[in-house]
Design a protein around this motif. Structure first.
Motif, PDB file in Angstrom:
ATOM      1  N   ILE A   1       0.868  -1.168   0.000  1.00 41.07           N
ATOM      2  CA  ILE A   1       0.000   0.000   0.000  1.00 41.07           C
ATOM      3  C   ILE A   1       0.909   1.223   0.000  1.00 41.07           C
ATOM      4  CG2 ILE A   1      -1.742   1.299   1.261  1.00 41.07           C
ATOM      5  CD1 ILE A   1      -2.697  -1.414   2.351  1.00 41.07           C
ATOM      6  N   GLY A   2       0.827   1.985  -1.058  1.00 39.26           N
ATOM      7  CA  GLY A   2       1.686   3.160  -1.180  1.00 39.26           C
ATOM      8  C   GLY A   2       1.194   4.303  -0.309  1.00 39.26           C
ATOM      9  N   SER A   3       2.145   5.012   0.271  1.00 38.21           N
ATOM     10  CA  SER A   3       1.808   6.209   1.044  1.00 38.21           C
ATOM     11  C   SER A   3       3.002   7.151   1.015  1.00 38.21           C
ATOM     12  CB  SER A   3       1.436   5.855   2.483  1.00 38.21           C
ATOM     13  OG  SER A   3       2.521   5.261   3.164  1.00 38.21           O
ATOM     14  N   HIS A   4       2.696   8.440   1.093  1.00 41.04           N
ATOM     15  CA  HIS A   4       3.774   9.417   1.062  1.00 41.04           C
ATOM     16  C   HIS A   4       3.354  10.674   1.805  1.00 41.04           C
ATOM     17  CE1 HIS A   4       6.853  12.174  -0.310  1.00 41.04           C
ATOM     18  NE2 HIS A   4       7.517  11.121  -0.739  1.00 41.04           N
ATOM     19  N   PRO A   5       4.146  11.067   2.807  1.00 43.22           N
ATOM     20  CA  PRO A   5       3.852  12.321   3.497  1.00 43.22           C
ATOM     21  C   PRO A   5       4.325  13.512   2.657  1.00 43.22           C
ATOM     22  CG  PRO A   5       5.806  11.311   4.432  1.00 43.22           C
ATOM     23  CD  PRO A   5       5.278  10.353   3.401  1.00 43.22           C
ATOM     24  N   ILE A   6       3.558  14.583   2.702  1.00 39.74           N
ATOM     25  CA  ILE A   6       3.951  15.819   2.036  1.00 39.74           C
ATOM     26  C   ILE A   6       4.526  16.704   3.148  1.00 39.74           C
ATOM     27  CG2 ILE A   6       3.213  17.701   0.531  1.00 39.74           C
ATOM     28  CD1 ILE A   6       2.751  14.812  -0.583  1.00 39.74           C
ATOM     29  N   ALA A   7       5.794  16.477   3.446  1.00 47.19           N
ATOM     30  CA  ALA A   7       6.429  17.149   4.581  1.00 47.19           C
ATOM     31  C   ALA A   7       7.913  17.290   4.316  1.00 47.19           C
ATOM     32  CB  ALA A   7       6.207  16.339   5.857  1.00 47.19           C
ATOM     33  N   GLY A   8       8.535  18.151   5.078  1.00 46.66           N
ATOM     34  CA  GLY A   8       9.975  18.296   4.970  1.00 46.66           C
ATOM     35  C   GLY A   8      10.365  19.699   4.532  1.00 46.66           C
ATOM     36  N   SER A   9      11.619  19.839   4.231  1.00 45.84           N
ATOM     37  CA  SER A   9      12.146  21.127   3.797  1.00 45.84           C
ATOM     38  C   SER A   9      13.310  20.878   2.848  1.00 45.84           C
ATOM     39  CB  SER A   9      12.616  21.945   5.002  1.00 45.84           C
ATOM     40  OG  SER A   9      13.804  21.402   5.538  1.00 45.84           O
ATOM     41  N   GLU A  10      13.962  21.950   2.466  1.00 48.71           N
ATOM     42  CA  GLU A  10      15.125  21.813   1.588  1.00 48.71           C
ATOM     43  C   GLU A  10      16.358  21.354   2.344  1.00 48.71           C
ATOM     44  OE1 GLU A  10      15.560  25.654   3.597  1.00 48.71           O
ATOM     45  OE2 GLU A  10      13.851  24.620   2.738  1.00 48.71           O
ATOM     46  N   GLN A  11      16.283  21.331   3.671  1.00 52.64           N
ATOM     47  CA  GLN A  11      17.431  20.908   4.478  1.00 52.64           C
ATOM     48  C   GLN A  11      17.510  19.393   4.517  1.00 52.64           C
ATOM     49  OE1 GLN A  11      16.638  22.829   8.183  1.00 52.64           O
ATOM     50  NE2 GLN A  11      17.266  24.835   7.446  1.00 52.64           N
ATOM     51  N   GLN A  12      18.686  18.878   4.778  1.00 53.23           N
ATOM     52  CA  GLN A  12      18.855  17.431   4.847  1.00 53.23           C
ATOM     53  C   GLN A  12      19.838  17.062   5.948  1.00 53.23           C
ATOM     54  OE1 GLN A  12      20.303  16.060   1.087  1.00 53.23           O
ATOM     55  NE2 GLN A  12      22.065  17.386   1.077  1.00 53.23           N
TER      56      GLN A  12
ATOM     57  N   THR B   1      -0.631  13.302   4.382  1.00 55.69           N
ATOM     58  CA  THR B   1      -0.042  12.083   3.836  1.00 55.69           C
ATOM     59  C   THR B   1      -1.057  11.452   2.901  1.00 55.69           C
ATOM     60  OG1 THR B   1       1.371  11.652   5.742  1.00 55.69           O
ATOM     61  CG2 THR B   1       0.823   9.761   4.367  1.00 55.69           C
ATOM     62  N   ILE B   2      -0.615  11.136   1.703  1.00 60.45           N
ATOM     63  CA  ILE B   2      -1.464  10.487   0.715  1.00 60.45           C
ATOM     64  C   ILE B   2      -1.273   8.974   0.817  1.00 60.45           C
ATOM     65  CG2 ILE B   2      -1.997  10.251  -1.745  1.00 60.45           C
ATOM     66  CD1 ILE B   2      -2.476  13.083  -0.585  1.00 60.45           C
TER      67      ILE B   2
ATOM     68  N   PHE C   1      -1.325   4.441  11.221  1.00 60.46           N
ATOM     69  CA  PHE C   1       0.088   4.713  11.499  1.00 60.46           C
ATOM     70  C   PHE C   1       0.398   6.192  11.273  1.00 60.46           C
ATOM     71  CE2 PHE C   1       4.171   5.613   9.524  1.00 60.46           C
ATOM     72  CZ  PHE C   1       5.022   5.324  10.578  1.00 60.46           C
ATOM     73  N   TRP C   2      -0.010   6.710  10.116  1.00 55.09           N
ATOM     74  CA  TRP C   2       0.299   8.099   9.799  1.00 55.09           C
ATOM     75  C   TRP C   2      -0.420   9.067  10.737  1.00 55.09           C
ATOM     76  CZ3 TRP C   2       4.504   9.212   7.570  1.00 55.09           C
ATOM     77  CH2 TRP C   2       5.055   8.368   6.618  1.00 55.09           C
ATOM     78  N   ARG C   3      -1.653   8.733  11.126  1.00 59.62           N
ATOM     79  CA  ARG C   3      -2.351   9.595  12.082  1.00 59.62           C
ATOM     80  C   ARG C   3      -1.646   9.591  13.439  1.00 59.62           C
ATOM     81  NH1 ARG C   3      -6.930   7.584   9.354  1.00 59.62           N
ATOM     82  NH2 ARG C   3      -7.208   5.952  10.897  1.00 59.62           N
ATOM     83  N   CYS C   4      -1.061   8.475  13.823  1.00 58.55           N
ATOM     84  CA  CYS C   4      -0.344   8.383  15.105  1.00 58.55           C
ATOM     85  C   CYS C   4       0.859   9.324  15.169  1.00 58.55           C
ATOM     86  CB  CYS C   4       0.122   6.954  15.366  1.00 58.55           C
ATOM     87  SG  CYS C   4      -1.164   5.886  15.978  1.00 58.55           S
ATOM     88  N   VAL C   5       1.453   9.636  14.033  1.00 57.64           N
ATOM     89  CA  VAL C   5       2.593  10.559  14.031  1.00 57.64           C
ATOM     90  C   VAL C   5       2.160  11.987  13.716  1.00 57.64           C
ATOM     91  CG1 VAL C   5       4.307   8.769  13.571  1.00 57.64           C
ATOM     92  CG2 VAL C   5       3.278   9.997  11.646  1.00 57.64           C
TER      93      VAL C   5
END
Length: 64
Positions: free
Chosen positions: A4-15, A30-31, A49-53
């Protein structure tokens, strides 16, 4: 095996570890994708899972 694919739309340009944030997923969308063949329980488990975070989950149909 079930995927089951999922991907959060989060983050920044930093790494790297120095850019890590404990609240990265809080309020982020998260999609979760489905194709209709997977059990509803599996979609709900991934979504839970995603809602828990702290993420806001949106389930969308994968265009097959």
């Amino acid at each position: 095996m079930l995927f089951i694919g999922s991907h959060p739309i989060a983050g920044s340009e930093q790494q790297g570890l120095a850019a890590a944030r404990a609240d990265l997923y809080e309020g982020a969308v998260t999609i979760v994708t489905r194709d209709g063949s997977e059990p509803k329980e599996a979609i709900e488990r991934v979504s839970a899972f995603w809602r828990c975070v702290g993420s806001v989950v949106r389930v969308m149909d994968g265009g097959t």
